[in-house]
Scaffold this motif. Structure first.
Motif, short mmCIF file in Angstrom:
data_model
loop_
_atom_site.label_atom_id
_atom_site.label_comp_id
_atom_site.label_asym_id
_atom_site.label_seq_id
_atom_site.Cartn_x
_atom_site.Cartn_y
_atom_site.Cartn_z
N SER A 366 1.18 -1.09 0.30
CA SER A 366 0.14 -0.33 -0.20
C SER A 366 0.34 1.41 0.23
N GLU A 367 0.41 2.26 -0.94
CA GLU A 367 1.33 3.40 -0.29
C GLU A 367 -0.20 4.57 -0.19
N GLU A 368 0.59 5.34 1.34
CA GLU A 368 0.02 6.10 2.06
C GLU A 368 0.26 7.59 1.52
N ASP A 369 -0.70 8.55 1.47
CA ASP A 369 -1.56 9.49 1.47
C ASP A 369 -0.98 8.86 -0.85
N THR A 370 -1.31 8.80 -0.81
CA THR A 370 -1.13 8.46 -2.99
C THR A 370 -2.86 8.11 -2.90
N LYS A 371 -3.60 8.69 -4.79
CA LYS A 371 -4.70 8.48 -5.05
C LYS A 371 -4.43 8.10 -6.11
N PHE A 372 -4.95 6.33 -7.46
CA PHE A 372 -5.03 6.40 -8.83
C PHE A 372 -5.82 7.11 -9.07
N HIS A 373 -6.22 7.81 -9.70
CA HIS A 373 -7.17 8.36 -10.42
C HIS A 373 -7.28 7.93 -11.81
N GLY A 374 -8.40 7.82 -11.58
CA GLY A 374 -9.88 7.11 -12.53
C GLY A 374 -9.85 5.57 -13.30
N GLN A 375 -10.02 4.65 -14.15
CA GLN A 375 -10.22 3.71 -14.04
C GLN A 375 -11.64 3.22 -12.54
N GLU A 418 0.55 2.30 -12.23
CA GLU A 418 2.06 2.57 -12.73
C GLU A 418 2.88 3.44 -11.14
N TRP A 419 4.56 3.60 -11.16
CA TRP A 419 4.50 4.73 -9.84
C TRP A 419 4.43 6.24 -9.49
N TRP A 420 4.80 6.01 -11.60
CA TRP A 420 4.39 7.44 -11.69
C TRP A 420 3.24 8.57 -12.36
N GLU A 421 2.09 6.92 -12.08
CA GLU A 421 1.04 7.08 -11.74
C GLU A 421 0.40 7.77 -10.93
N PHE A 422 1.05 7.50 -9.71
CA PHE A 422 0.31 8.22 -8.99
C PHE A 422 0.53 9.48 -8.37
N GLN A 423 -0.69 9.61 -7.74
CA GLN A 423 -0.66 11.31 -7.22
C GLN A 423 -1.00 10.92 -5.50
N SER A 424 -0.45 12.54 -5.75
CA SER A 424 -0.74 13.24 -4.17
C SER A 424 -1.79 13.63 -3.25
N LYS A 425 -2.05 12.80 -1.90
CA LYS A 425 -3.80 13.29 -1.52
C LYS A 425 -3.63 12.84 -0.15
#
Length: 435
Positions: A366-375, A418-425
């Motif tokens: 899990s990646e904390e303070d991140t979001k996956f946008h869309g899909q 992928e890691w480069w698709e993570f957005q901060s949230k």
């Protein structure tokens, strides 16, 4: 220099299995197929050989069928001295499994399919054979179904003396697995599908059989579901004496995997899908069954998600006694992989997209303070990230999740990120299910 050197070059070449030596210029042709692409041709000044050959005496002329042609699937034809020479050319040709010898001009036809393309024809002056044949006594006439036709999927038809000769022609024909003998004119129909195209029909004066059949006692009537129909995916229907006869007709029909017996008129419906097209319906006076079924105790109720619906992809719904009965109906339905039980009216919804997994949830990716946008597939309110992962497991196309700790909303995603698709949230945690 000569044929010997040509042989040595073939030995040194991995795919070389045959060769031709041309005398006029001493040219050596190395070949990757026994007999070349399609067998020998008569050509003065050429010498050809396979690296391995069979020069033994011809002993299989008992396979010769006089007065019959095996038309089609020709590889090569050439003039020979007699049937024995024709057999030897077939031996030398990689794909040759049958042949026809025409007496009028001593022409030999080499063929790539047992019985030619679709079986024998009666042709005077032609003698045909398969390189391997079965001349043993006919012992499977107990498979003959008197008064039934197996229509469709015809390969060939010809006049024969009796049912035994019809069986022998089927043996000689590569794709033949069933046959019908018409008594009125002694016509034999060779067929490429067990039970014909869609199963038997009642037809006086016809006798039909599969080359292999199951005449054993019927022991699967415990699969019979009384008061239920398995509608759809019908192959054939016919009047029978009882459920046992219905089962036997299903055995004889290639695609038959389920059936329905109607008590009012003893009509038997043969079907090509377990549970019919979409599963059972409640119908008094009908009995339905799959040819193979699971009557074991229900042991997977630990997959039940209380307080959740798996909406969509419905196959069938019906009123049942409890969750266990709902599971049993799902077992009986070919495409059913998940279900919903509605407590208010005991309605069972059978569904074609999966649900359920109770293995331990791994949150190490899990990646904390991140979001996956869309899909997004959908979002639901859940207690925590672990419940969110379980909901993804229960959803057919779900590959990733995002869980928002601020409002307990779980987002199910149809694509991995992928890691480069993570957005901060801040307050959101994201993870790929198969990380």
């Amino acid at each position: 220099e000569n044929e010997e050197e040509c042989v040595k070059h073939c030995r040194d070449t991995e795919l070389c299995v045959s060769l031709t030596f041309r005398e006029s210029d001493q040219r050596c042709y190395l070949k990757s197929k026994r007999g070349g692409s399609s067998g020998p041709t008569i050509d003065a000044g050429h010498k050809s050989m396979n690296m391995e050959c069979d020069n033994s005496a011809v002993t299989n002329l008992n396979c010769l069928r006089k007065g019959l042609n095996f038309p089609g699937n020709d590889l090569r034809n050439l003039v020979v001295e007699n049937e024995e020479e024709c057999v030897k050319h077939c031996r030398d040709t990689e794909l040759c499994v049958s042949l026809t010898f025409r007496e009028s001009d001593q022409r030999c036809y080499l063929r790539s399919k047992r019985g030619g393309s679709i079986g024998p024809t009666i042709t005077a002056g032609h003698n045909s054979m398969n390189m391997e044949c079965d001349n043993s006594a006919v012992t499977n006439l107990n498979c003959l179904r008197q008064g039934f036709n197996f229509p469709g999927n015809d390969l060939r038809n010809l006049i024969v003396e009796n049912e035994e000769e019809c069986v022998k022609h089927c043996r000689d024909t590569e794709l033949c697995v069933s046959l019908t003998f018409r008594e009125s004119d002694q016509r034999c129909y060779l067929r490429s599908k067990r039970g014909g195209s869609s199963g038997p029909t009642i037809d006086a004066g016809h006798k039909s059989m599969n080359m292999e059949c199951d005449n054993s006692a019927i022991t699967n009537l415990d699969c019979l579901r009384k008061g239920f129909d398995f509608p759809g995916n019908e192959l054939r229907n016919l009047i029978v004496e009882n459920e046992e006869e219905c089962v036997r007709h299903c055995r004889d029909t290639e695609l038959c995997v389920s059936l329905t017996f109607r008590e009012s008129d003893h009509r038997c419906f043969l079907r090509s899908k377990r549970g019919g097209s979409s599963g059972p319906t409640i119908n008094a006076g009908l009995k339905s069954m799959n040819m193979e079924c699971d009557n074991s105790a229900v042991t997977n109720l630990d997959c039940l998600r209380k307080g959740f619906n798996f909406p969509g992809n419905d196959l069938r719904n019906l009123v049942v006694e409890n969750e266990e009965e709902c599971v049993k109906h799902c077992r009986d339905t070919e495409l059913c992989v998940s279900l919903t039980f509605r407590e208010s009216d005991h309605r069972c919804f059978l569904r074609s997209k999966r649900g359920g997994s109770n293995s331990q949830v791994d949150l190490s990716c899990s990646e904390e303070d991140t979001k996956f946008h869309g899909q997004d597939i959908r979002s639901i309110i859940l207690d925590n990230l672990e419940a969110c992962v379980n909901a993804c497991r229960d959803t057919q196309d779900c590959l990733a999740v995002e869980f928002d700790d601020t409002n307990f909303r779980c987002y199910l995603k149809r694509s991995e990120f992928e890691w480069w698709e993570f957005q901060s949230k801040v307050g959101s945690t994201s993870l790929n299910i198969n990380c």
